[in-house]
Design a protein around this motif. Sequence first.
Motif, PDB file in Angstrom:
ATOM      1  N   SER A   1       0.888  -1.157   0.000  1.00  0.00           N
ATOM      2  CA  SER A   1       0.000   0.000   0.000  1.00  0.00           C
ATOM      3  C   SER A   1       0.923   1.203   0.000  1.00  0.00           C
ATOM      4  O   SER A   1       1.595   1.486   0.989  1.00  0.00           O
ATOM      5  CB  SER A   1      -0.904  -0.007   1.235  1.00  0.00           C
ATOM      6  OG  SER A   1      -1.813   1.068   1.178  1.00  0.00           O
TER       7      SER A   1
ATOM      8  N   THR B   1      -0.858  -4.588  -5.286  1.00  0.00           N
ATOM      9  CA  THR B   1      -0.991  -3.275  -4.654  1.00  0.00           C
ATOM     10  C   THR B   1      -2.427  -3.117  -4.165  1.00  0.00           C
ATOM     11  O   THR B   1      -3.359  -3.641  -4.769  1.00  0.00           O
ATOM     12  CB  THR B   1      -0.645  -2.132  -5.632  1.00  0.00           C
ATOM     13  OG1 THR B   1      -1.561  -2.154  -6.734  1.00  0.00           O
ATOM     14  CG2 THR B   1       0.778  -2.272  -6.145  1.00  0.00           C
TER      15      THR B   1
ATOM     16  N   ARG C   1      -3.877   1.400  -5.078  1.00  0.00           N
ATOM     17  CA  ARG C   1      -3.164   2.194  -6.068  1.00  0.00           C
ATOM     18  C   ARG C   1      -2.365   1.313  -7.011  1.00  0.00           C
ATOM     19  O   ARG C   1      -1.732   0.348  -6.596  1.00  0.00           O
ATOM     20  CB  ARG C   1      -2.198   3.168  -5.388  1.00  0.00           C
ATOM     21  CG  ARG C   1      -2.863   4.111  -4.427  1.00  0.00           C
ATOM     22  CD  ARG C   1      -1.856   5.050  -3.828  1.00  0.00           C
ATOM     23  NE  ARG C   1      -1.232   5.885  -4.838  1.00  0.00           N
ATOM     24  CZ  ARG C   1      -0.090   6.540  -4.645  1.00  0.00           C
ATOM     25  NH1 ARG C   1       0.547   6.418  -3.506  1.00  0.00           N
ATOM     26  NH2 ARG C   1       0.412   7.304  -5.599  1.00  0.00           N
ATOM     27  N   LEU C   2      -2.380   1.668  -8.298  1.00  0.00           N
ATOM     28  CA  LEU C   2      -1.499   1.044  -9.271  1.00  0.00           C
ATOM     29  C   LEU C   2      -0.170   1.785  -9.281  1.00  0.00           C
ATOM     30  O   LEU C   2      -0.139   3.011  -9.187  1.00  0.00           O
ATOM     31  CB  LEU C   2      -2.116   1.103 -10.674  1.00  0.00           C
ATOM     32  CG  LEU C   2      -3.191   0.067 -11.008  1.00  0.00           C
ATOM     33  CD1 LEU C   2      -3.775   0.362 -12.381  1.00  0.00           C
ATOM     34  CD2 LEU C   2      -2.615  -1.346 -10.988  1.00  0.00           C
TER      35      LEU C   2
ATOM     36  N   ARG D   1      -3.990  -5.540  -8.621  1.00  0.00           N
ATOM     37  CA  ARG D   1      -4.474  -4.500  -7.711  1.00  0.00           C
ATOM     38  C   ARG D   1      -5.801  -4.931  -7.109  1.00  0.00           C
ATOM     39  O   ARG D   1      -6.654  -5.485  -7.805  1.00  0.00           O
ATOM     40  CB  ARG D   1      -4.654  -3.163  -8.429  1.00  0.00           C
ATOM     41  CG  ARG D   1      -5.197  -2.074  -7.479  1.00  0.00           C
ATOM     42  CD  ARG D   1      -5.209  -0.688  -8.084  1.00  0.00           C
ATOM     43  NE  ARG D   1      -6.207  -0.546  -9.123  1.00  0.00           N
ATOM     44  CZ  ARG D   1      -6.653   0.642  -9.559  1.00  0.00           C
ATOM     45  NH1 ARG D   1      -6.156   1.756  -9.056  1.00  0.00           N
ATOM     46  NH2 ARG D   1      -7.561   0.701 -10.516  1.00  0.00           N
TER      47      ARG D   1
ATOM     48  N   SER E   1      -8.778  -3.019  -4.858  1.00  0.00           N
ATOM     49  CA  SER E   1      -9.171  -1.690  -4.394  1.00  0.00           C
ATOM     50  C   SER E   1     -10.670  -1.620  -4.166  1.00  0.00           C
ATOM     51  O   SER E   1     -11.426  -2.520  -4.535  1.00  0.00           O
ATOM     52  CB  SER E   1      -8.740  -0.618  -5.399  1.00  0.00           C
ATOM     53  OG  SER E   1      -9.334  -0.848  -6.659  1.00  0.00           O
TER      54      SER E   1
ATOM     55  N   ASP F   1      -7.409  -6.705 -11.764  1.00  0.00           N
ATOM     56  CA  ASP F   1      -7.756  -5.444 -11.111  1.00  0.00           C
ATOM     57  C   ASP F   1      -9.092  -5.681 -10.421  1.00  0.00           C
ATOM     58  O   ASP F   1     -10.149  -5.576 -11.031  1.00  0.00           O
ATOM     59  CB  ASP F   1      -7.851  -4.314 -12.127  1.00  0.00           C
ATOM     60  CG  ASP F   1      -7.911  -2.941 -11.467  1.00  0.00           C
ATOM     61  OD1 ASP F   1      -8.022  -2.898 -10.222  1.00  0.00           O
ATOM     62  OD2 ASP F   1      -7.849  -1.933 -12.178  1.00  0.00           O
TER      63      ASP F   1
END
Length: 339
Positions: free
Chosen positions: A122, A143, A146-147, A155, A157, A322
């Motif tokens: 992060s 992550t 955030r990319l 990712r 999120s 993602d």
Amino acid sequence: MSTIKDVAALAGVSFTTVSHVLNDTRPVSADARRRVLAAVEEIGYLPSAVARSLRKSETKIIGVLVPNVQNPFFAELVCGVEECCRLAGYSVFLCNSDNDPKRQQQYMRTLLEKRVDGLLLSSAGDDEALARIFKLASVPSVTVDRLVPGAKADRVSVDNQQGAYNAVKHLIDLGHRRIACISGPAEFEVARERIEGWRHALRDKGIEVDEALVVESDFSSPGGYEATRRLLRSQSPANSSNPVTGIFASNDMMAVGALRAAAELGLSLPQQLSIVGFDDIELSRYVFPALTTVGCGVRALGAEAGRVLIARIESPGAELKDVLLTPRLVVRESTAPPP
């Protein structure tokens, strides 16, 4: 410190037999297995993790790097990651960058030098420097939120725009029309997305977007406290008949600071001022008044990030993911119709 040869001598077997028992690499007779395990327990032998990692080219360690472990959001996130990884047979090596991009780079290098099997990040900023480090390593990575440009990483999120939209729409549905936004640092994509959600909700209801009602802060409770004091004190006498009656804070920690600031300025909550946060950290249900917020459960976010990272470790050639989680509105005591 005892060695594998000490175990072999006590058990009356070869050290290769001890290795096969401990690593389950070849069938061993029940009697030999019993004697080896009894010897291991008697002398307290611990196999060398370093030797095993060299032999198997794996450490069974996940590196987790977060900006601020004192922030309840990241503490809960790490708990979710750790539980998921532990159940999958991995240990977690936690690093706290303390919101310092240089320290973040140092920890990144340390984790990669330790040959961790995977990395969960992060980011605390300085994406260009992070991208350079990522290019030097091929470790499976994920992550959170955030990319990192140029990084081959999955990712996980939260849908920041939709969550902010839902939070502000809740205030509008209650009857609020003058709604301020306590934002995180504009350099962060997360902060920008949540501001845009605030704007989108206002526009959808035909309410003029007043950019003067956006106050930038730092995602901390002291930051939310100071931002709210500045906002409420800056209201001119001309607006006394149309004051701010609702605040959308871009995370729960700033919302907690906002609750304190409003109470100190003599406002009755939520009768005179409604406040809604973002993230749904555990603390949000125990402040007074209990905080209305949006989120998907921070531990669940961490667990999902852990699952995606383990899947990447097991299938390094798979297409990058993602994963976008949808936050839900959690209505508590800090919001009500305006006076």
